[in-house]
Design an enzyme around this catalytic site. Structure first.
Site, PDB file in Angstrom:
ATOM      1  N   CYS A  74    -109.787  13.599 118.157  1.00 28.24           N
ATOM      2  CA  CYS A  74    -108.660  14.263 117.318  1.00 28.24           C
ATOM      3  C   CYS A  74    -108.548  15.719 118.417  1.00 28.24           C
ATOM      4  O   CYS A  74    -109.528  16.310 118.778  1.00 28.24           O
ATOM      5  CB  CYS A  74    -108.982  14.882 115.971  1.00 28.24           C
ATOM      6  SG  CYS A  74    -107.622  16.020 115.419  1.00 28.24           S
ATOM      7  N   CYS A 185    -102.365  14.335 122.030  1.00 28.80           N
ATOM      8  CA  CYS A 185    -102.303  14.331 120.459  1.00 28.80           C
ATOM      9  C   CYS A 185    -102.596  12.784 120.236  1.00 28.80           C
ATOM     10  O   CYS A 185    -101.796  11.870 120.801  1.00 28.80           O
ATOM     11  CB  CYS A 185    -101.087  14.674 119.766  1.00 28.80           C
ATOM     12  SG  CYS A 185    -101.039  14.135 117.942  1.00 28.80           S
TER      13      CYS A 185
HETATM   14  N1  DGL Z   1    -105.253  13.893 115.484  1.00 30.81           N
HETATM   15  C1  DGL Z   1    -104.403  14.968 115.427  1.00 30.81           C
HETATM   16  C2  DGL Z   1    -104.297  15.490 117.029  1.00 30.81           C
HETATM   17  O1  DGL Z   1    -104.531  14.683 117.813  1.00 30.81           O
HETATM   18  C3  DGL Z   1    -103.021  14.257 115.086  1.00 30.81           C
HETATM   19  C4  DGL Z   1    -101.980  15.319 114.666  1.00 30.81           C
HETATM   20  C5  DGL Z   1    -102.385  16.266 113.320  1.00 30.81           C
HETATM   21  O2  DGL Z   1    -103.309  16.132 112.695  1.00 30.81           O
HETATM   22  O3  DGL Z   1    -101.564  17.245 113.262  1.00 30.81           O
HETATM   23  O4  DGL Z   1    -103.965  16.695 117.088  1.00 30.81           O
END
Ligand code: DGL
Length: 272
Positions: A74, A185
């Site tokens: 993430c 992301c």
């Molecule tokens: N996994 C998150 C990221 O890459 C997805 C987006 C989020 O949770 O806001 O930032």
């Protein structure tokens, strides 16, 4: 150290499954435990302090599952919490920011890199910092994209509203004439063709999944932590939100069968 233990992977939800997918392709003989913190999705709108405490809780839970390595799949969690986690735990922990920054610095010819990411990731300043350490002469243009990950996850990822959203976030990158763009992301690779069309063929898109799987394989090899490569690995899932919704959306991200999904109560995470 017991090399037959699983690898832990976590994300704010289903987006990290794009990273897990690549790991399953590169390391078919390894076992994986994946935790999606869908109960607190999206991470991009939380404060950096909150993201650090979520990441500590989740890594603690993965540790209780006896994992040998943790992948922070993430971008928001990596940007906010990777150094904190590495100080806190006695496990190899790999995140998504550095491998992407590395690939982007190698790919750019114009030395102008764009980053598309969540509000939290941009606020953390991590991409700018890591890219600057690798090549201080690179010009970085960051675009925070509030709501884009949610739209990809919960809406129709291929409708006109998505095209308009993608066009809007790409505009500053086109003006800055970047030749390389980091999809900062986990959700953005799902609209990769749309992004490529907006930015043009001449722009190289860098995504975490491929970069990271290679780094995990290399780390296991160097630390002597790789499982026997003549076996077939297994993978299992847990999430903090609705497990039925996780299984449904997750399939689209993983592109493989998901199997049963265990629901974790916040108290179980906190206890770990
Ligand atoms: N996994 C998150 C990221 O890459 C997805 C987006 C989020 O949770 O806001 O930032």
């Amino acid at each position: 150290v017991d090399a037959s233990r699983p690898i832990g992977v976590f994300d704010s939800g289903v987006g990290g499954l794009t990273v897990l997918h690549e790991c399953l392709v590169t390391l078919p003989h390894e076992d994986f435990v994946y935790l999606g913190d869908t109960g607190r999705f999206p991470y991009g709108q939380h404060s950096l302090d909150d993201l650090r405490s979520f990441a500590i809780e989740i890594t603690g839970w993965l540790e209780s599952q006896d994992v040998k390595l943790v992948v922070v799949a993430c971008n928001s969690a990596t940007a906010a919490a990777l150094p904190t986690l590495q100080r806190h735990f006695d496990l190899p922990i790999i995140g998504v920011v550095t491998p992407e920054a590395h690939a982007a610095v190698q790919a750019t010819r114009a030395r102008r890199i764009g980053v598309l990411a969540t509000v939290a990731t941009v606020e953390s300043g991590r991409y700018r910092e890591v890219i600057g350490e690798l090549d201080a002469g690179v010009e970085v243009t960051e675009v925070a994209c509030p709501g884009l990950a949610d739209r990809i996850q919960d809406g129709d990822p291929y409708d006109e509203a998505m095209v308009a959203h993608v066009r809007e976030v790409c505009a500053p990158l086109r003006s800055a004439a970047v030749d390389t763009v980091i999809l900062g992301c986990t959700h953005y690779p799902l609209v990769r063709p749309m992004l490529q069309r907006e930015l043009g063929r001449g722009v190289t898109l860098v995504a975490a999944a491929e970069e990271l799987a290679g780094e995990v394989a290399e780390t296991l090899r160097r630390k002597g932590l790789g499982n026997d490569d003549d076996r077939r690995g297994e993978y299992r899932f847990a999430c903090t939100g609705d497990p039925v919704a996780f299984a449904r959306t997750g399939q689209r991200f993983l592109q493989l069968p998901l199997g049963p999904v265990r629901q974790l109560a916040p108290s179980e995470l906190a206890a770990a």
